[in-house]
Design a protein around this motif. Structure first.
Motif: not given
Length: 256
Positions: A104-106, A149-156
């Motif tokens: 549901p979130t996605l 989903q995490g700062w690593d995902v945000a960086a990508l």
């Protein structure tokens, strides 16, 4: 939270479809007002012909247009079918996201993306215009969704946004220098930046491939209808980028 996580995809799709009808009504209004420089949020809906305020009972998505037979209740002027079509499209995107997204979130994130892209594409298809007030939020919501989903995902995602903008801006710059005329609109690089913010750098090639296929399908359809196609014809490339972004977000990069 556990209840939301356990919702059946069909239920999620139905909820997002119903929400999409309401959101679509706003999108249809915004797609008319924004290019005209009018306020989008403030002010009652009015007939574009006689300026009569639209009664609340005539604001029901799709149904009101059908019961009024596509005409203003006061002056009888025709109401464009684009309004119910955008409402139905927004509902369809909500259902699609609910059925295709893993959870549901996605699904909600996908619906929000779809509704943003729908408004951008609708205006670009009709006016060959894109507005920063729509494109910048597309980038920000993509980065925020990645950060959830995490700062690593945000960086990508930030890398994807940067590469998306730089790629189309560079192509537009070189085309203008070589051909002496513009080949891409100013909004296209920002839209691809928004795509990168949602699908990341790895998804950008697939976005461009889907966009190219969508554009070629339009050209093929025009040829089949025996309409002239010329090299200097204007094409709403933003529409094709929106299609590519939506497909890659929901179904992933091609081959991955």
């Amino acid at each position: 939270m556990a209840f939301i996580t356990a919702l059946d995809p069909v239920v999620v799709a139905a909820l997002l479809g119903g929400t999409g009808l309401i959101v679509g009504s706003f999108l249809a209004l915004a797609s008319v007002r924004l290019p005209e420089g009018e306020g989008v949020v403030a002010g009652r809906s009015r007939c574009r012909s006689c300026a009569a305020p639209v009664r609340p009972r005539h604001l029901i998505p799709v149904i009101s247009w059908l019961t009024l037979r596509g005409r203003c209740a006061d002056c009888g002027a025709a109401i464009s079918p684009r309004h119910p079509l955008i409402e139905l499209a927004a509902a369809g995107l909500g259902v699609w996201a609910g059925l295709a997204a893993p959870g549901p979130t996605l699904a909600l994130a996908g619906a929000v993306l779809g509704w943003q892209l729908l408004l951008i594409a609708a205006i670009d298809a009709e006016r060959f215009q894109m507005f920063d007030v729509l494109l910048i939020p597309l980038i920000l919501t993509g980065l925020l969704q990645g950060a959830s989903q995490g700062w690593d995902v945000a960086a990508l995602r930030l890398l994807g946004a940067t590469l998306g903008f730089g790629l189309l801006w560079g192509i537009a710059f070189l085309y203008a220098r070589l051909r002496g005329r513009t080949g891409l609109g100013d909004g296209d690089p920002i839209l691809l930046a928004g795509s990168g913010a949602w699908v990341g750098a790895v998804g950008l090639p697939s976005v461009l491939l889907w966009a190219a296929l969508a554009g070629l399908s339009v050209v093929a359809a025009r040829l089949m209808l025996r309409k002239a196609v010329r090299g200097d014809d204007r094409m709403p490339f933003g529409v094709f980028l929106a299609v590519g972004t939506w497909l890659v977000w929901l179904h992933g990069p091609i081959g991955l």
